[in-house]
Scaffold this active site. Structure first.
Site, mmCIF file in Angstrom:
data_model
loop_
_atom_site.group_PDB
_atom_site.id
_atom_site.type_symbol
_atom_site.label_atom_id
_atom_site.label_comp_id
_atom_site.label_asym_id
_atom_site.label_seq_id
_atom_site.Cartn_x
_atom_site.Cartn_y
_atom_site.Cartn_z
ATOM 1 N N LYS A 141 -2.997 3.962 -4.003
ATOM 2 C CA LYS A 141 -4.306 3.202 -4.418
ATOM 3 C C LYS A 141 -5.217 3.135 -3.383
ATOM 4 O O LYS A 141 -6.558 3.282 -3.591
ATOM 5 C CB LYS A 141 -3.781 1.929 -4.766
ATOM 6 C CG LYS A 141 -3.004 1.623 -6.003
ATOM 7 C CD LYS A 141 -3.677 1.925 -7.295
ATOM 8 C CE LYS A 141 -2.580 1.622 -8.494
ATOM 9 N NZ LYS A 141 -1.456 2.267 -8.476
ATOM 10 N N GLU A 144 1.546 -2.718 4.463
ATOM 11 C CA GLU A 144 2.804 -2.325 3.859
ATOM 12 C C GLU A 144 3.982 -3.136 4.574
ATOM 13 O O GLU A 144 4.282 -2.851 5.908
ATOM 14 C CB GLU A 144 3.226 -0.702 3.864
ATOM 15 C CG GLU A 144 4.703 -0.511 3.618
ATOM 16 C CD GLU A 144 5.023 -1.010 1.931
ATOM 17 O OE1 GLU A 144 4.306 -0.834 1.062
ATOM 18 O OE2 GLU A 144 6.211 -1.639 2.096
ATOM 19 N N ALA A 173 0.593 -1.225 -0.087
ATOM 20 C CA ALA A 173 -0.201 -0.017 0.093
ATOM 21 C C ALA A 173 0.810 1.344 -0.015
ATOM 22 O O ALA A 173 0.300 2.377 -0.428
ATOM 23 C CB ALA A 173 -0.824 0.070 1.308
ATOM 24 N N ALA A 174 1.979 1.366 0.384
ATOM 25 C CA ALA A 174 2.677 2.498 0.660
ATOM 26 C C ALA A 174 3.076 3.082 -0.512
ATOM 27 O O ALA A 174 3.598 2.306 -1.645
ATOM 28 C CB ALA A 174 4.098 2.311 1.419
ATOM 29 N N PRO A 175 2.957 4.488 -0.828
ATOM 30 C CA PRO A 175 2.822 5.484 0.060
ATOM 31 C C PRO A 175 1.185 5.774 0.191
ATOM 32 O O PRO A 175 0.952 6.468 1.171
ATOM 33 C CB PRO A 175 3.343 6.852 -0.353
ATOM 34 C CG PRO A 175 3.551 6.508 -2.092
ATOM 35 C CD PRO A 175 3.685 5.193 -2.162
ATOM 36 N N GLY A 176 0.369 4.948 -0.674
ATOM 37 C CA GLY A 176 -0.931 5.088 -0.186
ATOM 38 C C GLY A 176 -1.760 5.695 -1.457
ATOM 39 O O GLY A 176 -3.195 5.711 -1.243
ATOM 40 N N CYS A 203 3.888 -0.665 -12.485
ATOM 41 C CA CYS A 203 4.281 0.386 -13.341
ATOM 42 C C CYS A 203 5.572 0.176 -14.082
ATOM 43 O O CYS A 203 6.552 0.811 -14.335
ATOM 44 C CB CYS A 203 4.509 1.615 -12.514
ATOM 45 S SG CYS A 203 6.062 1.416 -11.285
ATOM 46 N N ASP A 211 -0.593 -3.925 -5.941
ATOM 47 C CA ASP A 211 0.106 -3.018 -6.652
ATOM 48 C C ASP A 211 1.574 -3.301 -6.477
ATOM 49 O O ASP A 211 2.199 -2.827 -5.816
ATOM 50 C CB ASP A 211 -0.182 -1.848 -6.250
ATOM 51 C CG ASP A 211 0.383 -0.566 -6.959
ATOM 52 O OD1 ASP A 211 0.536 -0.729 -8.250
ATOM 53 O OD2 ASP A 211 0.388 0.456 -6.600
HETATM 54 C C1 SAM Z 1 4.431 -0.016 -6.282
HETATM 55 S S1 SAM Z 1 4.564 0.023 -4.492
HETATM 56 C C2 SAM Z 1 3.132 0.308 -4.108
HETATM 57 C C3 SAM Z 1 2.598 1.769 -4.409
HETATM 58 C C4 SAM Z 1 1.231 2.014 -3.624
HETATM 59 N N1 SAM Z 1 0.135 0.815 -4.017
HETATM 60 C C5 SAM Z 1 0.506 3.209 -3.972
HETATM 61 O O1 SAM Z 1 -0.484 3.386 -4.696
HETATM 62 O O2 SAM Z 1 1.077 4.290 -3.612
HETATM 63 C C6 SAM Z 1 5.123 -1.637 -3.874
HETATM 64 C C7 SAM Z 1 5.057 -1.666 -2.451
HETATM 65 O O3 SAM Z 1 5.261 -3.157 -2.369
HETATM 66 C C8 SAM Z 1 6.002 -3.264 -1.057
HETATM 67 N N2 SAM Z 1 6.879 -4.675 -1.124
HETATM 68 C C9 SAM Z 1 8.326 -5.145 -1.543
HETATM 69 N N3 SAM Z 1 8.341 -6.166 -1.449
HETATM 70 C C10 SAM Z 1 7.137 -6.627 -1.004
HETATM 71 C C11 SAM Z 1 6.828 -8.253 -0.906
HETATM 72 N N4 SAM Z 1 7.602 -9.114 -1.140
HETATM 73 N N5 SAM Z 1 5.361 -8.368 -0.487
HETATM 74 C C12 SAM Z 1 4.649 -7.447 -0.260
HETATM 75 N N6 SAM Z 1 4.832 -5.944 -0.676
HETATM 76 C C13 SAM Z 1 6.089 -5.891 -1.066
HETATM 77 C C14 SAM Z 1 7.112 -2.136 -1.430
HETATM 78 O O4 SAM Z 1 7.762 -1.638 -0.071
HETATM 79 C C15 SAM Z 1 6.089 -1.113 -1.656
HETATM 80 O O5 SAM Z 1 5.748 -0.225 -1.128
#
Ligand code: SAM
Length: 301
Positions: free
Chosen positions: A122, A139, A117-120, A236, A183
């Protein structure tokens, strides 16, 4: 442009099966780094008739833009306004808004989970579409989780639990969500089109490593969704190995799931799969691009 393309650029374009002109446009966009396009999504603090305090472009004929999303006119910096600091809106990429368009065919869920979810962004788009509902923003990265929590507080998003479980830990909890957002972390090839350096992102090693991680996240995610529920997968990045092929793997490996048609995204349907999934490239003009696919768990599975 194609004459002086690198092997990695050509490899990507050939994997995407792009014609010469589209390949040239993608390579130019990756080199120029100017495809970024911003958007804002109104927070729950903004009243139903609130309008951002800056010029926005007319998006009425786009069809896919999620509710309560505005696109600032060129040159406007939405983060420079007091309303931003007050949490009335959240600034994010237009491509990120596009990736949430499949939610147009999903009814308000009783319970939802944003697994990455980070930084938020979606979660904000979800809140704008479905509020109020019971949502968990998860997250795994502690530092990023802090930013996520801060953003949710600043934007006054109610009924959101912020958590930090790994996907396998969520899987152990069982089938409880009607909608799950994955995401996923990815090689981030679209960052190049925003002018952000991302060494190695076109290479097989980075792509394969991410594809493996994405499959692991989704194999856990499918265990968290109730019959009749949905997973919205997005990235992305451009490489089919992290997109269409991850979806094809899940659809083949996990019985009882189908990819769902999203009418508002019809013009973006990927030609690289025989099931509905969607890809955005920089030359479409809606930001640096991305991929999305909506999966549904059959009611009887
Ligand atoms: C593309 S970003 C998410 C962006 C967020 N959904 C937004 O819209 O602001 C992907 C996120 O997945 C987390 N991540 C990394 N490895 C992961 C894992 N193995 N399982 C779940 N989340 C993971 C990362 O820390 C990152 O914050």
């Amino acid at each position: 442009m194609l004459q002086d393309a690198t092997k990695a650029e050509l490899r990507l374009c050939s994997r995407l099966k792009l014609e010469e002109s589209a390949a040239s446009q993608l390579i130019a966009a990756m080199r120029e780094g100017k495809s970024s396009r911003g958007a804002v999504v109104l927070s729950p603090l903004a009243a139903a008739d609130y309008l951002p305090p800056f010029d926005c472009i007319d998006t009425s004929d786009w069809g896919w833009l999620p509710p309560r999303v505005f696109v600032p006119a060129e040159g406007v910096k939405p983060t420079a306004f007091a309303d931003y600091a007050s949490g009335l809106y959240y600034a994010l990429d237009l491509s990120s808004c596009w990736e949430s368009a499949p939610l147009s065919v999903v009814e308000a869920p009783a319970a939802s989970l944003d697994m990455c979810a980070a930084p938020g962004g979606k979660t904000m788009l979800m809140a704008a579409r479905y509020l109020p509902h019971n949502h968990t923003a998860n997250e795994v990265n502690a530092a990023r989780r802090g930013i996520l929590r801060q953003n949710m507080e600043q934007c006054g998003v109610p009924n959101v639990a912020v958590t930090g479980l790994r996907p396998d830990q969520w899987a152990a909890e069982g089938h409880c969500f009607n909608l799950l957002l994955a995401d996923a972390p990815c090689s981030g090839q679209s960052l190049l089109c925003k002018g952000i350096r991302n060494p190695g992102c076109l290479g097989a090693q980075m792509v394969n490593g991410n594809a493996k991680r994405q499959k692991g996240i989704l194999l856990a995610a499918v265990q968290c969704v109730a019959p009749g529920g949905h997973i919205l997968y997005s990235t992305c990045t451009y490489d089919p190995d992290e997109n269409e092929k991850v979806m094809a793997y899940i659809l083949k490996r996990v019985p009882g799931w189908t990819a769902v048609e999203v009418p508002v995204l019809a013009e973006f349907r990927s030609a690289l799969a025989d099931f509905p999934c969607y890809r955005l490239l920089p030359h479409h003009g809606f930001g640096a691009g991305g991929f999305c696919c909506l999966l549904k768990r059959n009611i009887n599975s």
